[in-house]
Scaffold this active site. Sequence first.
Site, PDB file in Angstrom:
ATOM      1  N   ASP A 145       2.197  -6.224  -6.548  1.00 14.76           N
ATOM      2  CA  ASP A 145       3.153  -5.210  -6.066  1.00 14.76           C
ATOM      3  C   ASP A 145       4.582  -5.441  -6.556  1.00 14.76           C
ATOM      4  O   ASP A 145       5.412  -4.560  -6.431  1.00 14.76           O
ATOM      5  CB  ASP A 145       3.167  -5.179  -4.537  1.00 14.76           C
ATOM      6  CG  ASP A 145       1.979  -4.444  -3.965  1.00 14.76           C
ATOM      7  OD1 ASP A 145       1.266  -3.785  -4.741  1.00 14.76           O
ATOM      8  OD2 ASP A 145       1.766  -4.518  -2.747  1.00 14.76           O
TER       9      ASP A 145
ATOM     10  N   GLY B 262      -0.247  -0.399  -3.841  1.00 17.52           N
ATOM     11  CA  GLY B 262       1.155  -0.681  -3.547  1.00 17.52           C
ATOM     12  C   GLY B 262       1.415  -0.446  -2.079  1.00 17.52           C
ATOM     13  O   GLY B 262       1.093   0.610  -1.561  1.00 17.52           O
ATOM     14  N   ARG B 263       1.974  -1.444  -1.400  1.00 17.73           N
ATOM     15  CA  ARG B 263       2.181  -1.285   0.037  1.00 17.73           C
ATOM     16  C   ARG B 263       3.437  -0.468   0.295  1.00 17.73           C
ATOM     17  O   ARG B 263       3.357   0.687   0.642  1.00 17.73           O
ATOM     18  CB  ARG B 263       2.246  -2.654   0.718  1.00 17.73           C
ATOM     19  CG  ARG B 263       2.024  -2.547   2.217  1.00 17.73           C
ATOM     20  CD  ARG B 263       1.992  -3.919   2.860  1.00 17.73           C
ATOM     21  NE  ARG B 263       0.872  -4.697   2.364  1.00 17.73           N
ATOM     22  CZ  ARG B 263       0.901  -6.015   2.213  1.00 17.73           C
ATOM     23  NH1 ARG B 263       2.010  -6.686   2.491  1.00 17.73           N
ATOM     24  NH2 ARG B 263      -0.164  -6.666   1.766  1.00 17.73           N
TER      25      ARG B 263
ATOM     26  N   LEU C  11      -9.923  -2.636  -9.487  1.00 17.92           N
ATOM     27  CA  LEU C  11      -9.891  -2.845 -10.937  1.00 17.92           C
ATOM     28  C   LEU C  11      -8.462  -3.107 -11.419  1.00 17.92           C
ATOM     29  O   LEU C  11      -8.253  -3.808 -12.408  1.00 17.92           O
ATOM     30  CB  LEU C  11     -10.476  -1.632 -11.671  1.00 17.92           C
ATOM     31  CG  LEU C  11     -11.959  -1.365 -11.414  1.00 17.92           C
ATOM     32  CD1 LEU C  11     -12.372  -0.011 -11.962  1.00 17.92           C
ATOM     33  CD2 LEU C  11     -12.810  -2.471 -12.027  1.00 17.92           C
TER      34      LEU C  11
END
Lengths: 337, 337
Positions: A139, A185-186, A292
């Site tokens: 991230d 992505g947080r 992936l």
Amino acid sequence: MTRSGNLLVGQGGGPTAVINASLLGIVEEARQHRQIERILGMRYGLVGLLKGDIVDLGLEDPQRLRLVGRSPAAALGTCRRRFTPHDATPTLAVLAAHNVRFFLYIGGNDSADTAHQIQALADQSGYDLTCMGVPKTIDNDLAHMDHTPGYGSAARYIATAALNISYDTAAIATTDQVTILEVMGRNAGWLAAASILARTSSDDAPHLVYVPERPVSADCLVRQVKQVVARHGHAVIVATETIRDENGKPWARSTGDDGFGHARLVGAAERMGDVISDSLGLKVRVNKPGSLQRSAGECVSPVDWDEAYLVGKVAVSRAVDGARDMMVTLLRKPGTA
Amino acid sequence: MTRSGNLLVGQGGGPTAVINASLLGIVEEARQHRQIERILGMRYGLVGLLKGDIVDLGLEDPQRLRLVGRSPAAALGTCRRRFTPHDATPTLAVLAAHNVRFFLYIGGNDSADTAHQIQALADQSGYDLTCMGVPKTIDNDLAHMDHTPGYGSAARYIATAALNISYDTAAIATTDQVTILEVMGRNAGWLAAASILARTSSDDAPHLVYVPERPVSADCLVRQVKQVVARHGHAVIVATETIRDENGKPWARSTGDDGFGHARLVGAAERMGDVISDSLGLKVRVNKPGSLQRSAGECVSPVDWDEAYLVGKVAVSRAVDGARDMMVTLLRKPGTA
């Protein structure tokens, strides 16, 4: 300086394509220092530590370890589990039983916090221990550093994927006009932002990139897609799985938490696709490469691999030199790209 | 033998990572024959033909064409559109206006059928035309041939992806126990079956592969996943997007048709994941690479590329030699792997 003893290394949080490079760097550097007697690994991070599930990495064939270092995903196994006060007694027992004096945890913010808490625990208990965090995350959202090992390879994967689907979508635009690539992505849009890196002009796909830092309403989405399709005949969209609408509500549905207490969000791109189809009558294809992105060995960035290896080596050499309760960081020399 | 004239080539159906190799083979072979005056391309297949959207490929720089031949997706653009009786008049008009005497269509079963119908139309109308089909599909489901150009590269992509997620799932099994990889495929399970090609033992992931040829009930799915997780602690599942249950009902929901009248099915793996989560309390991650399977330039199989190039060349040389109303096929010499 810490006295002699054993080194224990673990891997925490989501795997990356180069986290094993850090493991290799740690093992190879540890072999150079007399103060480090045995090089131990915990299986599945903190989960293995608490169970005493410890392996002797010094017994591994060096050539085999180099191959492991070139393989994606966490070879020791990983976990998403916070350190709690109940973990104090078993942790100290296992560390003492294995004479661990150097504790290295490869991971993100949560893993660095675990290393920090174990340092505090050891200090309070008078147990001589040096804890170090080794950075890792796709991230690119770790504090105090320019970029994060793991990000470069995932970014390369996404830029390549965006290039591939830009050709594909342009080719099949008579049938399917819109492709959405859903990216991990947080709260950080770095990975989605990397999708434009293979563009050679601002007219190239991807045409629209939605990141969690900037909310997007259904109205805005439909308006922007309509504009792009009017101009190009098709649209390639990249969206982070955690994007939110104008009210701060996730586009995705929640499916519980991930073990660290962070919400797991699923289906953002699918819902965006439904909104686009319903409003504009366009056919939408959703690609969700999922894990992936973090495990594609064929897309490893050589620079990323080298840096992941380096942060592992530096964590050991600094620890032996007396540094403790720190995480290794990557900084950028002023003036370099 | 057909008299001299121009060659017209088009690309139909879904793109592949090597369909441009066939285009390159056609152009490079056509350059070798005096009977072929100009080499023309239709934009977006039949859609472009009907509109007279024709480009002159002979004007392209040969070096640039070689780069195009190495690029994924259909450079001319493609379409999913059946040939209908209403298309007869415009088709003949465009063919005559451009003095087209060789008509080559790169595509799957539907595109070969279009070439065959245009041949019949020309024959009925007394218009001297040679039609040839050039095979292409990632599904490997074309009749009368051993395997299909496009399949090998998609199969390589899936085998690589399955290997990557097998590492990833084993690493994060303390948190997420199950990964499902959703694979393209209409009624053919070849691509899903290719996911096991990188296994070195029958215990390796993927552990369960579901193909459209064999229905799977929710009960069976849950039972099999439970067994695998009991044995390995995690499960990697590969499922074709068009799998059906024991009543023949698709696991996926339908979102209309694809332009050829085939149903578009979305969400099979997601529903499997919900069933597994609800029944077994396991966390399930769904990866759906979607159009990346057919457009991943970094996973092109060299053998597949060579064969795609070859079928293009052979289609031209055979057409010049008098063959017509045929599709080039690949056969296997007895005794070879």
